[in-house]
Motif scaffolding. Sequence first.
Motif, short mmCIF file in Angstrom:
data_model
loop_
_atom_site.label_atom_id
_atom_site.label_comp_id
_atom_site.label_asym_id
_atom_site.label_seq_id
_atom_site.Cartn_x
_atom_site.Cartn_y
_atom_site.Cartn_z
N THR A 7 0.85 -1.17 0.00
CA THR A 7 0.00 0.00 0.00
C THR A 7 0.89 1.23 0.00
O THR A 7 1.86 1.30 0.76
CB THR A 7 -0.87 0.01 1.27
OG1 THR A 7 -1.69 -1.16 1.26
CG2 THR A 7 -1.73 1.24 1.35
N TYR A 8 0.58 2.22 -0.84
CA TYR A 8 1.36 3.45 -0.89
C TYR A 8 0.40 4.61 -0.73
O TYR A 8 -0.63 4.67 -1.41
CB TYR A 8 2.10 3.59 -2.23
CG TYR A 8 3.08 4.74 -2.21
CD1 TYR A 8 4.41 4.53 -1.90
CD2 TYR A 8 2.67 6.04 -2.47
CE1 TYR A 8 5.32 5.58 -1.85
CE2 TYR A 8 3.56 7.10 -2.44
CZ TYR A 8 4.88 6.87 -2.13
OH TYR A 8 5.76 7.91 -2.08
N ILE A 9 0.72 5.52 0.18
CA ILE A 9 -0.13 6.66 0.41
C ILE A 9 0.71 7.93 0.49
O ILE A 9 1.78 7.94 1.10
CB ILE A 9 -0.98 6.46 1.70
CG1 ILE A 9 -2.01 7.55 1.85
CG2 ILE A 9 -0.10 6.31 2.92
CD1 ILE A 9 -3.08 7.23 2.88
N ALA A 10 0.26 8.96 -0.20
CA ALA A 10 0.93 10.26 -0.18
C ALA A 10 0.10 11.19 0.71
O ALA A 10 -1.08 11.42 0.44
CB ALA A 10 1.03 10.84 -1.59
N LEU A 11 0.70 11.67 1.77
CA LEU A 11 0.01 12.55 2.70
C LEU A 11 0.53 13.98 2.54
O LEU A 11 1.66 14.19 2.09
CB LEU A 11 0.23 12.06 4.13
CG LEU A 11 -0.39 10.70 4.44
CD1 LEU A 11 0.04 10.20 5.80
CD2 LEU A 11 -1.90 10.77 4.38
N PRO A 12 -0.27 14.96 2.92
CA PRO A 12 0.09 16.36 2.71
C PRO A 12 1.09 16.88 3.75
O PRO A 12 0.75 17.68 4.63
CB PRO A 12 -1.25 17.09 2.81
CG PRO A 12 -2.05 16.24 3.75
CD PRO A 12 -1.62 14.81 3.47
N GLY A 13 2.34 16.40 3.68
CA GLY A 13 3.38 16.88 4.60
C GLY A 13 3.38 16.23 5.96
O GLY A 13 4.12 16.66 6.84
N THR A 14 2.59 15.19 6.15
CA THR A 14 2.50 14.53 7.46
C THR A 14 2.93 13.08 7.43
O THR A 14 2.65 12.33 8.37
CB THR A 14 1.06 14.62 8.00
OG1 THR A 14 0.17 14.03 7.05
CG2 THR A 14 0.64 16.06 8.29
N THR A 15 3.61 12.67 6.37
CA THR A 15 3.96 11.26 6.23
C THR A 15 4.84 10.77 7.36
O THR A 15 4.60 9.69 7.92
CB THR A 15 4.64 11.00 4.87
OG1 THR A 15 3.70 11.37 3.84
CG2 THR A 15 5.02 9.55 4.71
N ALA A 16 5.88 11.51 7.73
CA ALA A 16 6.78 11.06 8.80
C ALA A 16 6.01 10.89 10.11
O ALA A 16 6.13 9.87 10.79
CB ALA A 16 7.94 12.04 8.99
#
Length: 140
Positions: A7-16
């Motif tokens: 699963t790959y998800i791109a979050l708005p600057g909150t991934t870490a």
Amino acid sequence: MVTSLATYIALPGTTAEAMEHWHEVFGGELEIARYGDMDLQGMPFTPDPQAVAHATLTLPGGIIAGGDAMDDGTDYPVRGTAYSLLYTADSPDEARELITKLLDGGGSDGMPFERAPWGDWYGQVFDRYGVMWAFSSPGA
């Protein structure tokens, strides 16, 4: 290399932050690479050095991968069911424990975790990042 699907998800600057939270909840092995840690020669844009280029959380049953969204200001809402993860627990108690950790971490209820019409246990919770986590567990 073994063929796999993650699963790959791109979050708005909150991934870490999200990956660290999920690591606390589910355990596993977490790896985070930031753009500032890389040679960026040839990149078509100049990313924030603190932005997450790629992160992986390896769990016994699979991998969650992701990175910070590099968009042009387009608003892609995360909260909803378009981004959802299904976690199958060994027991209803294990699923309840994980649901509680996500709720205690700032999440909200989506669907009560209870016996489903097909006989297994099923429920949903939204974590504090808006990602829907569906949980299931065998009914027997």
